[in-house]
Write a protein that holds these residues in place. Structure first.
Motif, mmCIF file in Angstrom:
data_model
loop_
_atom_site.group_PDB
_atom_site.id
_atom_site.type_symbol
_atom_site.label_atom_id
_atom_site.label_comp_id
_atom_site.label_asym_id
_atom_site.label_seq_id
_atom_site.Cartn_x
_atom_site.Cartn_y
_atom_site.Cartn_z
ATOM 1 N N ALA A 152 31.506 9.059 25.933
ATOM 2 C CA ALA A 152 32.729 8.256 25.904
ATOM 3 C C ALA A 152 33.887 9.055 25.307
ATOM 4 N N PHE A 153 33.607 9.802 24.238
ATOM 5 C CA PHE A 153 34.645 10.622 23.605
ATOM 6 C C PHE A 153 35.137 11.707 24.565
ATOM 7 N N ALA A 154 34.213 12.384 25.244
ATOM 8 C CA ALA A 154 34.602 13.429 26.195
ATOM 9 C C ALA A 154 35.429 12.836 27.340
ATOM 10 N N GLY A 155 35.022 11.692 27.840
ATOM 11 C CA GLY A 155 35.788 11.036 28.899
ATOM 12 C C GLY A 155 37.180 10.648 28.455
ATOM 13 N N MET A 156 37.295 10.145 27.219
ATOM 14 C CA MET A 156 38.608 9.783 26.687
ATOM 15 C C MET A 156 39.495 11.012 26.539
ATOM 16 N N MET A 157 38.914 12.134 26.110
ATOM 17 C CA MET A 157 39.703 13.349 25.944
ATOM 18 C C MET A 157 40.195 13.879 27.289
ATOM 19 N N VAL A 158 39.368 13.799 28.325
ATOM 20 C CA VAL A 158 39.778 14.245 29.660
ATOM 21 C C VAL A 158 40.900 13.352 30.185
ATOM 22 N N LEU A 159 40.765 12.031 30.021
ATOM 23 C CA LEU A 159 41.817 11.127 30.480
ATOM 24 C C LEU A 159 43.107 11.316 29.686
ATOM 25 N N LEU A 160 42.987 11.534 28.385
ATOM 26 C CA LEU A 160 44.167 11.788 27.560
ATOM 27 C C LEU A 160 44.871 13.065 28.006
ATOM 28 N N ALA A 164 44.757 14.442 30.941
ATOM 29 C CA ALA A 164 45.366 14.217 32.257
ATOM 30 C C ALA A 164 46.694 13.479 32.112
ATOM 31 N N ALA A 165 46.748 12.501 31.223
ATOM 32 C CA ALA A 165 47.999 11.778 30.993
ATOM 33 C C ALA A 165 49.051 12.702 30.373
ATOM 34 N N LEU A 166 48.628 13.568 29.453
ATOM 35 C CA LEU A 166 49.574 14.503 28.846
ATOM 36 C C LEU A 166 50.112 15.502 29.859
ATOM 37 N N PRO A 212 52.500 20.666 31.968
ATOM 38 C CA PRO A 212 51.300 21.187 32.624
ATOM 39 C C PRO A 212 50.458 22.077 31.703
ATOM 40 N N TRP A 213 51.033 22.519 30.595
ATOM 41 C CA TRP A 213 50.276 23.354 29.660
ATOM 42 C C TRP A 213 49.107 22.603 29.027
ATOM 43 N N PHE A 214 49.116 21.282 29.100
ATOM 44 C CA PHE A 214 47.994 20.514 28.567
ATOM 45 C C PHE A 214 46.738 20.663 29.421
ATOM 46 N N LEU A 215 46.836 21.351 30.557
ATOM 47 C CA LEU A 215 45.629 21.688 31.316
ATOM 48 C C LEU A 215 44.714 22.592 30.502
ATOM 49 N N LEU A 216 45.278 23.341 29.565
ATOM 50 C CA LEU A 216 44.444 24.155 28.670
ATOM 51 C C LEU A 216 43.537 23.271 27.815
ATOM 52 N N PHE A 217 44.051 22.128 27.399
ATOM 53 C CA PHE A 217 43.233 21.171 26.647
ATOM 54 C C PHE A 217 42.099 20.635 27.515
ATOM 55 N N THR A 218 42.414 20.329 28.770
ATOM 56 C CA THR A 218 41.389 19.870 29.705
ATOM 57 C C THR A 218 40.314 20.942 29.888
ATOM 58 N N ALA A 219 40.734 22.187 30.021
ATOM 59 C CA ALA A 219 39.786 23.289 30.177
ATOM 60 C C ALA A 219 38.920 23.443 28.931
#
Length: 67
Positions: free
Chosen positions: A9-17, A19-21, A27-34
């Protein structure tokens, strides 16, 4: 909630967060997604997950994946 479900659940929330960022901020928040994706991948192979250690210390009961 078991430890496994809390980590997922935490990992899913971080991915959705992230994506929203990316959509609303930069677009630099793609580094967070990675980073989240790489952390999930390394934990699948090594069994080491910092989020699992945090949730275990917070009192989540152990599930099947993180023993």
């Amino acid at each position: 909630m078991t430890l496994d479900r809390a980590v997922l659940a935490f990992a899913g929330m971080m991915v959705l967060l992230s994506a929203a960022l990316v959509y609303f901020v930069s677009p630099w928040f793609l580094l967070f997604t990675a980073f989240v994706g790489l952390n999930m991948l390394q934990s699948a192979f090594t069994g080491f997950c910092p989020a699992a250690m945090f949730f275990k210390a917070a009192g989540c009961r152990t599930g099947e994946a993180f023993r």
